[in-house]
Motif scaffolding. Structure first.
Motif, PDB file in Angstrom:
ATOM      1  N   ARG A  96      10.456   4.286   0.374  1.00 34.51           N
ATOM      2  CA  ARG A  96      11.440   4.333  -0.330  1.00 34.51           C
ATOM      3  C   ARG A  96      11.363   3.126  -1.700  1.00 34.51           C
ATOM      4  O   ARG A  96      12.807   2.566  -2.199  1.00 34.51           O
ATOM      5  N   ILE A 138       9.866   7.527   5.683  1.00 33.71           N
ATOM      6  CA  ILE A 138       9.412   7.168   3.633  1.00 33.71           C
ATOM      7  C   ILE A 138      11.292   6.955   3.053  1.00 33.71           C
ATOM      8  O   ILE A 138      12.066   6.306   2.513  1.00 33.71           O
ATOM      9  N   GLU A 190       0.781  -1.085   0.333  1.00 29.18           N
ATOM     10  CA  GLU A 190       0.234  -0.516   0.215  1.00 29.18           C
ATOM     11  C   GLU A 190       0.799   1.455   0.534  1.00 29.18           C
ATOM     12  O   GLU A 190       0.589   2.708  -1.202  1.00 29.18           O
ATOM     13  N   LYS A 219       1.527   3.518  -3.062  1.00 29.03           N
ATOM     14  CA  LYS A 219       0.887   5.265  -3.081  1.00 29.03           C
ATOM     15  C   LYS A 219       2.130   6.067  -3.129  1.00 29.03           C
ATOM     16  O   LYS A 219       2.312   7.539  -3.092  1.00 29.03           O
ATOM     17  N   GLY A 220       3.273   5.340  -3.443  1.00 32.86           N
ATOM     18  CA  GLY A 220       5.076   6.206  -3.229  1.00 32.86           C
ATOM     19  C   GLY A 220       5.536   6.461  -2.705  1.00 32.86           C
ATOM     20  O   GLY A 220       6.036   7.763  -2.095  1.00 32.86           O
ATOM     21  N   LEU A 221       4.854   6.258  -1.167  1.00 34.76           N
ATOM     22  CA  LEU A 221       4.717   6.512   0.330  1.00 34.76           C
ATOM     23  C   LEU A 221       5.602   5.464   0.460  1.00 34.76           C
ATOM     24  O   LEU A 221       6.141   5.901   2.143  1.00 34.76           O
TER      25      LEU A 221
END
Lengths: 461, 451
Positions: free
Chosen positions: B261, B381, B253, B257-259
């Motif tokens: 690394r 992150i 998830e 969401k790009g959250l």
């Protein structure tokens, strides 16, 4: 809901086999939330929370039982009797009679959040996310959310007290994340209020989104923070988390009452620099950490904790009052019925001093300017605390210079208060959630800009 | 489980279909907990609770809406259904996920111990009194016990949906916590630890007290060291905390969401070849086993990092569908707003060095036994962390004087690349078991801030 006579029977049953004080706390809450990530509704929920907690005291011993079945009086009476049985064997046929109900409104919401459709909230949250994204092409993600709570509580005890309180709170949060090839940094604002939907409606969320984006973009270019002992200027508002951790928790009867706090026995003595005065004030109208009546039914107070560096008062609840032989300061709080109440903070802040914030910076030859803080924690026995800095800059020759990232400040509570050598005149409060023995509760922290002459800064450089 | 609750759930699902939901699911949990604390030779606190919670989710106009209640009364059914519908109305992306029809077979596991079920108030009271007494007797410098606590809890979990899936489990557990304070002159030190016991007979107050007593006495006289870059050894408690704090990076998830690394890193090297990271639902002989996740998917064994290569994220059915893979059985109910992802039992595979060999290998450096402030001092992150820590100086391969009031700062993903040696001290079993497990780690070149 249980009738007054049912509550009287439960309070009496709780004393049937021992104990000198019984208390019932009943709560019914409506909670609702919606969150967006990158403009898409990510989660949305509604819940109805309800339960009863029964507490019995015998001296400073506490028995606490809770359940979320408030419909079966017989079961609750049995529960109260069982709890009473774990106390010393002193059967009593004391019958509790309650006085007329006193009604409080810790908060009054003008617009009940549950009457507002979620799509109205979503519209404004999405717009804030778009504002943050538009701020810079370095902003790659955004998150925005709001949550609100409406709660009715009833508190009754064997002294005959019978109190009803209405509570309502709303919180909004916006996060902007900036990305470079290997790094991601975020900027964050999360204002809250003791109000209903009117707070959300009034809030200039777009300008907060821009400010959050600016922090993220600034920090993505930041170099690692240096480490070692140095002077630190801590910005106003959420910077007050340093006082909350380094001092506030250690003034709670939870620690002082059992003599484990490093501030035990220090009342009337100097514990902070003489330019420091500090309050715990639950009476500030509509503030996030405020309330009219605490979770033991005691009216709230404005509590002057430190006056000109001298320890003036502790934070005392009912058990603390019994242990410390001092009256309650009306600070007993709990997350919900699943926790027995204990001494906690409300809106805790260092009062305004005389320095102008810009003079504090220009008087500092070398050090860190901690413009905005993250969370922290403390051990109230040793005084060791730590907290994170979200936005920091180097200070050189009295000027704020380049941004630095990844800083944590650590120290000992008793030392850091004595090392505050400047207090600004720009007091501001900020909202947070404090976690401790009686759960997570809404609190304000606050301070004007201050300077600590020496504190350990932990960074990667 | 109470028949009335079963009937209530049946009725709720029936009403949901009638109200226009095309499918629906109920997730029900109940918990009973008894907790006793002692101080100064008396029982000072006794808590007993019975709670239940019911979460409803249903597909309405192609959207999945959620609503929760603790008030399980017939008149709450309209509330749940109308709230879930309102929650659907703001979801604009069509939900691709449906409720699960269930597995053909689930791992055979019983989390309820009849032996632990015999625990009563008297036993917990004695346990908490004994813990306090034993640790005070351990050393005269131990001045007070701030928390001596014994807890028994039992619970039930029940998931049922309109596709005919029913998953249920029962569990119980016995915990103890002991936290004390040692004083020598002006110097105050504290130490606390919790345990989780599989059998009543595993509880040994003397053994627990000795462990805590030794730890707190060893801390007396602790001071900061000079700020420097140095090799460190994180003991397994500190390493568990660090792994736990960054475990969210492996959630599909967070990645989608790009959250995290780990975006775009699948199949790439993210750690050195000494690192293998595994999430396991079922651990033979461990009471931490989880047979099914919050969607009713059977849990699995998932290798997240295989000798340094990022091989898989952990998934629920929703994220698995997006990535075109199978769910790894890691769905969790997170708070009150839907379905999240969390690891079952996440652990680094053991290395082959004993703790003593790690000290010898490091020679000079700092042995870190605790890290604090994990809720604040990390960037989940980017992986950056700067954390208040304590431990001991290690000189010539030997543990020397205690250290406190320092921070260690580095980056979790850099640490995965530069870990020099892993210890062999992962503990899956009672009383040391925890859901996140790392062996001790020897890490070169870490920033330490002190004096």
């Amino acid at each position: 809901m249980l009738s007054k006579t049912s509550i009287e029977r439960i309070l009496s049953a709780a004393l049937s086999k021992g104990g000198d004080f019984s208390e019932v706390y009943i709560e019914r809450s409506k909670v609702s939330s919606v969150s967006l990530v990158n403009g898409v509704v990510e989660g949305t929920g509604s819940s109805l929370d309800m339960g009863i907690g029964i507490r019995i005291l015998e001296g400073d011993k506490c028995v606490y039982v809770f359940s979320n079945d408030i419909y079966h009086e017989d079961k609750l009476i049995q529960m109260a009797k069982n709890a009473s049985a774990s106390l010393s064997d002193a059967p009593s046929d004391r019958i509790v009679y309650l006085k007329p109900e006193i009604e409080y409104f810790s908060q009054r919401c003008e617009i009940s959040p549950t009457t507002v459709s979620k799509s109205e909230k979503v519209y404004k949250l999405r717009k804030a996310g778009e504002t943050a994204t538009a701020f810079s092409n370095l902003i790659t993600q955004t998150a925005a959310s709001t949550s609100d709570l409406e709660r009715d509580v009833w508190i009754a005890n064997s002294d005959g007290l019978y109190v009803k309180d209405h509570r309502c709170r709303t919180r909004v949060s916006i996060t902007a994340i900036a990305s470079s090839k290997e790094d991601k940094q975020n900027g964050y604002y999360a204002p809250g209020s003791g109000e209903g939907y009117e707070f959300f409606e009034r809030l200039d969320l777009d300008s907060l989104a821009e400010k959050a984006a600016k922090i993220a973009v600034t920090m993505i270019d930041a170099k690692p923070c240096p480490s070692g002992k140095m002077p630190v200027v801590i910005g106003n508002g959420f910077g007050g988390v340093i006082f909350h951790e380094a001092c506030g928790h250690a003034l709670e009867a939870t620690a002082v009452g059992i003599k484990s706090s490093y501030f035990t026995g220090k009342k009337g003595k100097k514990i902070a620099s003489s330019i420091v005065s500090a309050y715990d004030d639950a009476k500030i109208a509509k503030e996030w950490g405020s309330y009219e009546v605490d979770d033991e039914g005691t009216p709230s107070t404005t509590n002057l904790l430190i006056k000109d560096g001298i320890l003036n008062s502790y934070l005392i609840d009912k058990i603390g009052s019994r242990r410390m032989n001092e009256p309650s300061t009306g600070c007993a709080r709990r997350q919900n019925y699943a926790y027995a109440p204990t001494s906690r903070m409300s809106n805790t802040f260092i009062a305004n001093g005389e320095s102008k914030p810009e003079d504090i910076i220009s008087d500092t030859e070398y050090g860190i300017y901690a413009a905005s803080m993250g969370g922290g924690s403390v051990d109230t026995s040793t005084g060791e605390f730590n907290f994170a800095v979200n936005e920091a800059y180097m200070i050189r020759n009295g000027k704020v210079c380049e941004a630095v990232k990844g800083a944590t400040l650590i120290g000992k509570g008793d030392e850091v208060l004595l090392n505050i050598d400047r207090v600004g005149n720009d007091l501001k409060l900020a909202q947070g959630v404090c976690g401790s023995v009686s759960g997570n509760i809404p609190v304000d922290v606050g301070q004007p800009t201050i300077r600590v002459s020496e504190i350990t800064v932990g960074g990667q450089a | 489980m109470d028949n009335k609750i079963r009937e209530y759930i049946d009725e709720l699902l029936k009403q949901a279909l009638k109200e226009g939901f095309t499918e629906a699911e109920v997730y029900y949990e109940s918990d009973s907990t008894m907790s006793v604390s002692a101080r100064e030779g008396k029982i000072i606190q006794f808590e007993n609770s019975d709670t239940t919670g019911l979460s409803f989710r249903g597909l309405y106009n192609g959207q999945m809406g959620y609503a929760d209640t603790e008030d399980i009364q017939p008149d709450m059914i309209p509330f749940l259904l109308s709230q879930a519908k309102d929650n659907c109305s703001v979801l604009e992306v069509k939900e691709s996920i449906t409720v699960f029809e269930g597995e053909k077979e689930y791992p055979d596991y019983n989390g309820f111990s009849d032996d632990l079920a015999k625990i009563d108030y008297e036993m917990l009271a004695k346990a908490s009194l004994d813990l306090e007494k034993e640790v005070l007797a351990y050393d005269s410098r131990i001045e007070a016990v701030d928390d001596s606590n014994a807890v028994y809890s039992s619970g039930e979990l029940f998931i049922q949906n309109t596709k005919g899936m029913i998953c249920e489990s029962r569990n119980n557990a016995f915990f103890a916590y002991l936290g004390c304070r040692a004083v020598e002159g002006e110097d105050v030190q504290t130490y606390g630890k919790s345990w989780c016991f599989d059998h009543r007979s595993d509880f040994d107050a003397k053994k627990c007290a000795k462990f805590v007593g030794e730890k707190v006495i060893a801390k007396l006289g602790a001071e900061p060291v000079d700020s420097l870059k140095t090799p460190i050894i994180l003991d397994r408690f500190a390493a568990n905390s660090l792994l736990g704090a960054f475990s969210g990076a492996f959630s599909a998830e967070a990645i989608q969401k790009g959250l995290s690394r780990l975006v775009g890193k699948l199949g790439e090297r993210i750690a050195n070849e000494k690192i293998t990271l595994i999430d396991e639902g079922m651990i033979e002989g461990s009471r931490l086993s989880i047979p099914f996740d919050s969607e009713g998917v059977a849990t699995k064994r998932t290798v997240l990092i295989d000798k340094g290569i990022f091989t898989s994220a952990i998934h629920n059915r929703k994220t698995a569908l997006v990535d075109g893979v199978e769910s790894t059985g890691n769905a969790s109910r997170s708070g009150k707003s839907g379905l999240g992802i969390s690891p079952c039992n996440l652990h680094f595979e053991n290395g082959d060095c004993s703790q003593q060999q790690l000290f010898e290998k490091m020679g000079n450096g700092i042995y870190i036994t605790a890290i604090y402030g994990l809720h604040a001092g990390i960037n989940g992150i980017s992986g950056d962390f700067s954390l208040m820590s304590e431990g001991f100086v290690v000189r010539d391969g030997k543990v020397a004087e205690p250290v406190n009031q320092i921070t260690i700062a580095d980056n979790f993903f850099d640490v995965l690349m530069k870990v020099d040696t892993l210890g062999n001290d992962v503990e899956f079993f009672s009383p040391e078991a925890s859901r996140i497990q790392s062996p001790s780690l020897l890490i070169p070149d870490v920033s330490v801030a002190g004096k």
